[in-house]
Enzyme design. Structure first.
Site, PDB file in Angstrom:
ATOM      1  N   GLU A 249       0.748  -1.335   0.006  1.00  0.00           N
ATOM      2  CA  GLU A 249      -0.087   0.011  -0.009  1.00  0.00           C
ATOM      3  C   GLU A 249       0.933   1.181  -0.002  1.00  0.00           C
ATOM      4  O   GLU A 249       1.562   1.380   1.016  1.00  0.00           O
ATOM      5  CB  GLU A 249      -0.805   0.002   1.192  1.00  0.00           C
ATOM      6  CG  GLU A 249      -1.815  -1.062   1.359  1.00  0.00           C
ATOM      7  CD  GLU A 249      -3.001  -1.039   0.241  1.00  0.00           C
ATOM      8  OE1 GLU A 249      -3.172  -0.208  -0.288  1.00  0.00           O
ATOM      9  OE2 GLU A 249      -3.754  -1.958   0.101  1.00  0.00           O
ATOM     10  N   CYS A 283      -1.928   9.154   2.437  1.00  0.00           N
ATOM     11  CA  CYS A 283      -1.624   8.571   1.100  1.00  0.00           C
ATOM     12  C   CYS A 283      -2.624   9.109   0.083  1.00  0.00           C
ATOM     13  O   CYS A 283      -2.754   9.506  -1.035  1.00  0.00           O
ATOM     14  CB  CYS A 283      -1.590   7.208   1.345  1.00  0.00           C
ATOM     15  SG  CYS A 283      -2.805   6.507   1.961  1.00  0.00           S
TER      16      CYS A 283
END
Ligand code: NAD
Length: 476
Positions: A249, A283
């Site tokens: 991720e 993110c």
């Protein structure tokens, strides 16, 4: 697996190896990014600690996989209750070591607990084909030992989002918190010892040597990594030597496409918040805002006005929206980008000054239409600085939004659901929202396209990502 209700001791921090708290000869500490004060000492693990934890994880996995899914589920749900009982202490530590404001530390703890419960309550699928004389069963079996590598921006939430699916499916896990935010992760795993047998859930804290020691060790079957694209590539390279599974991720450069039919007064403040939430260190923060040229000036004025209202400060101060940059390294990086924007003489619409003092504070900055190939647009700033860009057709907006090697999240903002839904389907990203952003749901897969990652976490596919697929041709 003793009593569940006595409070955790938050005065000292240790590794958790084979059910025991384990100290190291050498210690280190992180820094409170709002005050510059030292945080508590934490262990610096050695290769011997790694070896001991690996052997314990391997031993424990056999017994853990042999107990029923339902019993593992019960243990995890009891663990979620215990984390909830320590809510305030975890939240306080998030403010202290991560720097986030109280309201968002509480938000992180809420989703951290929710994700344990959501992931734990999902069921692993089993598929059956019945034929004459035989049944073909496809089921999912645990991988074995998993290493979880966690970044510093959501240190508790991103840990629980890995621990729950990993353990419920019968694996054991070694958690490595970020050296910038080690304390909460160590306490989380210490708390877990009341619910899981020794070796099932362990934690090692350390310096920059620790990650590579864990990813290159032959025992783990999988590395579940959340962090930067740069480090993710190194993890995959190391993992390839023994064909470990990886879930990566990684970074993002999320675009928002703002159509000309939005209610500017409603949407501009939301865009500002999704750009500057967690001081831009998400993110999934909005990192490129594409606004239709017909409303550009009005939208810019409204976004600047909304951003000016976002209070910057130490996390315990009431009403703070943005804390400091989390660590010195990131602070220097963001300052460097800010200097670069000035050197390039880009048009700074809202100048976020850098206050003097001991904390790593940077006020939010908005830059008006920098070139598409400028560092500010092409890179992931991971700080409170965002470019406002304009476009004239939707085709152009989509093509520029997709013109990146990232593909994590995106959002379309429009007064017309029909238009927004249609545009959303043209975006190349793992998650696309309409008229919102960063709205997470543990029931559905999350992951990145392109260099934002490999594989997905959460949802049923997240559970399956901790398993081998096994097909059995059984006789009737
Ligand atoms: P990072 O890549 O620097 O560090 C992440 C973790 O990897 C830390 O625990 C670190 O100690 C460890 N690490 C460093 N080098 C390693 C190596 N060679 N081998 C193994 N482990 C190693 O990332 P960060 O600065 O902590 O976090 C910020 C980045 O994370 C941003 O790019 C952000 O977009 C990304 N992120 C992604 C998601 C997502 O779900 N996609 C979520 C949060 C953050």
């Amino acid at each position: 697996m003793g009593s569940t209700h006595h409070p955790l001791d938050w005065s000292s921090y240790a590794n958790v190896i084979d059910g025991r708290l384990s100290s190291t000869a050498q210690v280190r500490h992180s820094i409170n990014p709002a005050t510059g004060e030292d945080n508590p000492d934490v262990p610096v693990s050695t290769q011997d600690d790694v070896e001991e934890a690996m052997q314990a994880a391997k031993r424990a996995q056999v017994g853990w996989a042999a107990i029923s899914y339902e019993d593992r589920r019960k243990a995890l749900l009891a663990f979620a209750d215990a984390v909830e009982a320590e809510f305030k202490a975890f939240s306080d530590m998030l403010i202290r070591e991560q720097g986030k404001p109280r309201q968002f530390a509480d938000f992180e703890m809420n989703i951290a607990i929710k994700w344990i419960r959501t992931m734990t309550n999902l069921d692993l699928p089993t598929h059956k084909i019945e034929e004459e004389g035989k049944t073909i069963v496809t089921r999912y079996t645990p991988l074995g030992v998993v290493v979880a590598i966690i970044p510093w921006n959501y240190p508790i939430f991103l840990a629980t989002g890995k621990i729950a699916p990993c353990l419920v499916t019968g694996n054991t896990m070694i958690v490595k918190p970020s050296p910038f935010t080690p304390c909460g992760g160590l306490k989380l795993v210490e708390l877990g010892q009341r619910f899981f047998p020794p070796g099932v859930l362990q934690a090692l804290s350390g310096d920059d040597n620790l990650g590579p020691w864990l990813t290159s060790h032959p025992i783990p079957a999988k590395i579940s990594f959340t962090g930067s694209t740069f480090t993710g590539k190194k993890v995959m390279e190391t993992a390839s030597k023994t064909l470990k599974r990886v879930t990566l991720e990684l970074g993002g450069n999320d675009p928002a496409i703002v159509c000309e039919d939005v209610d500017i007064a409603d949407v501009a403040p939301k865009i500002a918040q999704f750009a500057f939430l967690n001081t831009g260190q998400i993110c999934l923060a909005l990192k490129r805002v594409y606004v239709h040229e017909r409303i550009f000036e009005d939208f810019k004025a409204a976004m600047i006005a909304a951003t000016r209202l976002l209070k910057v400060g130490e996390g315990n101060e009431p009403g703070v929206f943005m804390g400091p940059i989390q660590n010195k390294m990131q602070y220097e990086r963001v300052k460097g980008l800010y200097e670069h924007v000035k050197e390039e003489k880009l048009d700074i619409s809202l100048e976020g000054d850098i206050p003097s003092g001991s904390g790593y504070f940077i006020n939010p900055t908005i830059v008006d239409r920098p070139p598409e190939n400028s560092r500010l647009v092409a890179e992931e700033p991971f700080g409170p600085i965002v470019p406002l860009l304009s476009y004239s057709t939707y085709e152009e907006a989509i093509s520029r939004a997709n013109d990146t090697h990232y593909g994590l999240g995106a959002s379309i903002w429009s007064g017309s659901s029909e238009r927004a839904n249609e545009l959303a389907q043209k975006i190349q990203a793992g998650t696309v929202w309409v008229n919102t952003h960063f709205h997470l749901d543990g029931r559905v897969p999350f992951g990145g396209h392109k260099e934002s990652g490999i594989g997905t976490e959460w949802g049923v596919s997240g559970l399956v990502s901790y398993c081998n697929s096994q097909t059995l041709f059984l006789e009737k």
